[in-house]
Design an enzyme around this catalytic site. Structure first.
Site, short mmCIF file in Angstrom:
data_model
loop_
_atom_site.label_atom_id
_atom_site.label_comp_id
_atom_site.label_asym_id
_atom_site.label_seq_id
_atom_site.Cartn_x
_atom_site.Cartn_y
_atom_site.Cartn_z
N GLU A 1 38.15 36.63 45.94
CA GLU A 1 39.73 36.84 45.67
C GLU A 1 40.53 36.05 46.82
O GLU A 1 41.11 36.60 47.48
CB GLU A 1 39.83 38.41 45.91
CG GLU A 1 39.20 39.23 44.84
CD GLU A 1 39.56 40.82 44.92
OE1 GLU A 1 39.32 41.35 43.95
OE2 GLU A 1 39.85 41.34 46.03
N GLU B 1 35.04 41.95 38.07
CA GLU B 1 35.01 43.33 38.41
C GLU B 1 36.08 44.08 37.58
O GLU B 1 37.17 44.09 37.30
CB GLU B 1 35.57 43.35 40.02
CG GLU B 1 35.09 42.77 41.05
CD GLU B 1 35.46 42.69 42.52
OE1 GLU B 1 36.40 43.67 42.58
OE2 GLU B 1 35.26 41.94 43.31
#
Length: 690
Positions: free
Chosen positions: A151, A313
């Protein structure tokens, strides 16, 4: 051509943390995964302190065992480079790797993402652990790919360490070459900001008005993006050299990062982390908010980078941080619904976060598939059903493309400029929300399309209609591509304040809407912000310019900002005028046929009733309107491959709904043939094949 994941079937996976659990649990975990048709795990993205507990002391035993055992159970492995969480020894010994606030305060060890991309030492050590991992696992038969870092720009997308100031100085020097060119681009003649030496240049710093030079700030965001891309690129190069048969991705989307350039330069495809319940924590205003259904807009953004992608995710339970639960438990059916939301929008691989809820640390309230007790629960049962369904849907859906006849245009320059130019961001947000919402409710699939410097007219002609709500920054080169699109048959819609800035964020001395004034056949005679005590004016439109009313009889107003238009070309059709305020009777919306296409200009922010009227005028309808009747609570989207359409129906309502098909269709998930009335349960999903 956009880069995509190349799967021959849909795959389910899960994020797993062997370092968090006794080794005695691993075999049972992997066995149960296989029973659920889970075939992929992601590991190691936060494991640097395990892999290198002391500087230069590399320990692979734990992950060797985990990867080998996963292989025994037929699981494929995605490895994360662990640079999102540097170990304590590193930040303590080398404080120059730490990021800092604009005020110069260092961010310390104890969370994650507290490093800066510009630190030569951090790049050296991050590249070294990446190289060691790639050498170790680059030929392991279980490992299929790599996730760079985790991320990028999450938690924070601002970087003000000393190394960042130095790197920015070098970046602008390479970009502009001379101080004269930099001073011109940044308009430093204002307030005596002129630079006479490169050493005087810094990233934005605190000042009395907290109002940095806006042109410097725009370049600062471009630098932040380029710097992150460079950081990821070094790791990608290392992995590609040591593991040429394994793919490389990373997971986003986060601020101040050009994910299209990142993917094009360094990745095999882009990945995303999908948490639809964020839309219930921060719901949009207005009537009938889209809530978790709105998450499809985020997935559409990802699809603009990679038409087929990985969800690294996928939300698997209630969410929250160590001191709070923010997200309610998903209701029965919602995990399945959210999974198919991702698949509809282009995900060919979906990994749930996480296998088991953490019992310690910051994420003890960020629940996974399994609860703390590790016993079967309804989430396990629901996702087991998804695994079974993927065996039927997998080969049909994988590699198929989302079908859309309309796209909403976005670009990074306006996105970044709107972070500081704070009136522009909400204006654009309102318009995009209105378009996306009404397209959803009318069952018209839509894409997001990012306009880049190298975008070709062929990239645009895939769409019948393009909507570019408020491109404040609109360089001549991009305007030329848009004009070519219209001339070759496209329909293009602009909103207020189009084209009033150049690529540096400066306002040129030319009539608005700048580089598309000639295309639209209009200029902006006057303008005003609608705010506070200023009431939005009424609209009139249509052949007789009648008062515009919603179906409920309420009059429609021109919201947000008003461009008062002046017609400059004889072939411009005025389709709406302002009906109140000092500019009553002046044009508010125009249409002009150019070549084989047409261009529309609306001098305000788009509202839902205005979008509905425009969809009618543009002739856009649902591609299934002739044979499929659907309520508003159902999202309809199509993935297509080799001429075969898969029609996804997703019910976001907590109540069962009735639909109707005038044609015989097959529900791929159940194998049942359907005709006539169709019932979808609460949070239900169908995938229809004609």
């Amino acid at each position: 051509m956009a880069k995509s994941i190349r799967n021959d079937r849909l795959q389910l996976g899960v994020c797993y943390y062997p370092e968090h659990w006794p080794e005695s649990l691993w075999s049972d975990d992997f066995r149960r995964m296989r029973e659920m048709n889970i075939s992929v795990i992601r590991i190691a993205e936060f494991g640097w302190a395990i892999l290198e507990p002391e500087e230069g002391n590399f320990r692979f035993e734990l992950f060797d065992k985990a990867v080998d055992l996963a292989h025994e159970y037929g699981l494929q492995v995605i490895l994360g480079t662990p640079t999102a969480t540097p170990p304590a020894w590193l930040t303590e010994k080398y404080p120059e790797v730490l990021n800092a606030s604009r005020e110069g305060v260092l961010f310390r060890h104890g969370m994650r993402r507290h490093y800066n991309y510009s630190s030569a030492k951090y790049r050296e050590l991050g590249n070294r652990i990446t190289a060691k991992m790639a050498e170790r696992y680059g030929n392991h038969p279980a490992v299929i790919g790599w996730q760079i870092d985790n991320e990028l720009n999450c938690e924070i997308s601002e970087f003000y360490a000393e190394a960042d100031h130095a790197a920015f100085r070098e970046w602008v020097r390479n970009k502009y070459g001379t101080l004269d060119r930099l001073n011109e681009a940044w308009g430093t003649v204002v307030w005596s900001q002129t630079y006479t030496d490169w050493g005087q240049i810094y990233l934005s710093r605190p000042n009395p008005g907290q109002s940095p030079n806006p042109h410097l700030l725009l370049d600062e965001k471009r630098f932040t993006s380029d710097n992150a891309i460079s950081f990821a690129g070094e790791q990608a190069d290392i992995i590609r050299a040591a593991a040429p048969s394994q793919w490389i991705t990373t997971n986003g989307l986060f601020g101040r990062l050009d994910n299209h350039d990142l993917t094009e330069q360094h990745l095999d495809f882009f990945s995303y982390d999908s948490y639809p319940q964020f839309a219930t924590i921060f719901p949009e205003g207005g009537v009938e908010p889209l809530m978790d259904r709105r998450w499809g807009a985020s997935l559409s953004n990802v699809r603009s980078v990679s038409p087929q992608f990985c969800v690294m995710e996928q939300q698997a339970g209630p969410g929250g941080w160590v001191n709070r639960i923010e997200m309610a438990s998903p209701r029965p059916g919602q995990l399945r619904l959210w999974t198919y939301q991702s698949v509809l929008h282009g995900a060919d691989m979906v990994l749930y976060f996480r296998w088991r809820t953490a019992t310690v640390g910051t994420e003890i309230y960020w629940h996974g598939i399994n609860d703390y007790h590790n016993r079967p629960n309804r989430r396990v049962r629901e996702l087991t059903q998804v695994g079974e369904e993927f065996t039927r849907l997998g080969e049909l859906a994988a590699g198929s493309e989302y079908k859309a006849g309309i796209a909403i245009i976005r670009d990074y320059d306006n996105q970044w400029d709107a972070e500081f130019d704070v009136w522009h961001g909400p204006l654009n947000g309102q318009s995009v929300k209105s378009w996306y919402k009404q397209l959803q409710y009318q069952h018209i699939p839509a894409d997001y399309l990012y306009l880049k410097n190298d975008t070709l007219v062929e990239d645009l002609l895939r769409y019948e209609v393009l909507v570019y709500p408020h491109p404040a920054i609109l360089p001549d080169e991009r305007a030329a591509v848009l004009e070519a699109y219209v001339r070759q048959g496209g329909k293009l819609v602009f909103g207020a304040r189009t084209g009033y800035k150049d690529i540096h964020g400066r306002c040129p001395m030319r009539p608005l809407p700048g580089p598309v004034a000639g295309l639209c056949g209009i200029t902006v005679e006057d303008f005003t912000l609608i705010k506070g005590t200023v009431e939005a004016p009424l609209l009139q439109w249509g052949a007789a310019l009648e008062n515009v009313k919603t179906t409920g009889g309420n009059e429609i107003r021109a919201a947000g900002f008003n461009d008062i238009l002046s017609v400059e070309a004889e072939d411009v059709e005025v389709t709406a005028v302002y009906a109140s305020d000092y500019y009553a009777g002046q044009p508010a919306m125009t249409k002009r046929k150019v070549g084989q296409g047409e261009v529309w200009y609306y001098g305000a922010a788009f509202s839902e009733p205005v979008v509905d009227k425009l969809l009618e005028w543009l002739g856009l309808e649902s591609p299934v309107k002739e044979w499929l009747t659907l309520p508003k609570s159902v999202e309809m989207g199509i993935r297509s491959k080799d001429g075969q359409d898969l029609i996804f129906l997703l019910n976001y309502s907590g109540e069962p709904i009735a639909a109707a098909s005038s044609r015989p269709v097959k529900d791929v998930l159940t194998g049942n043939m359907l005709h006539g009335e169709i019932s979808l349960p609460a949070y239900g999903v169908m995938v229809l094949e004609q």
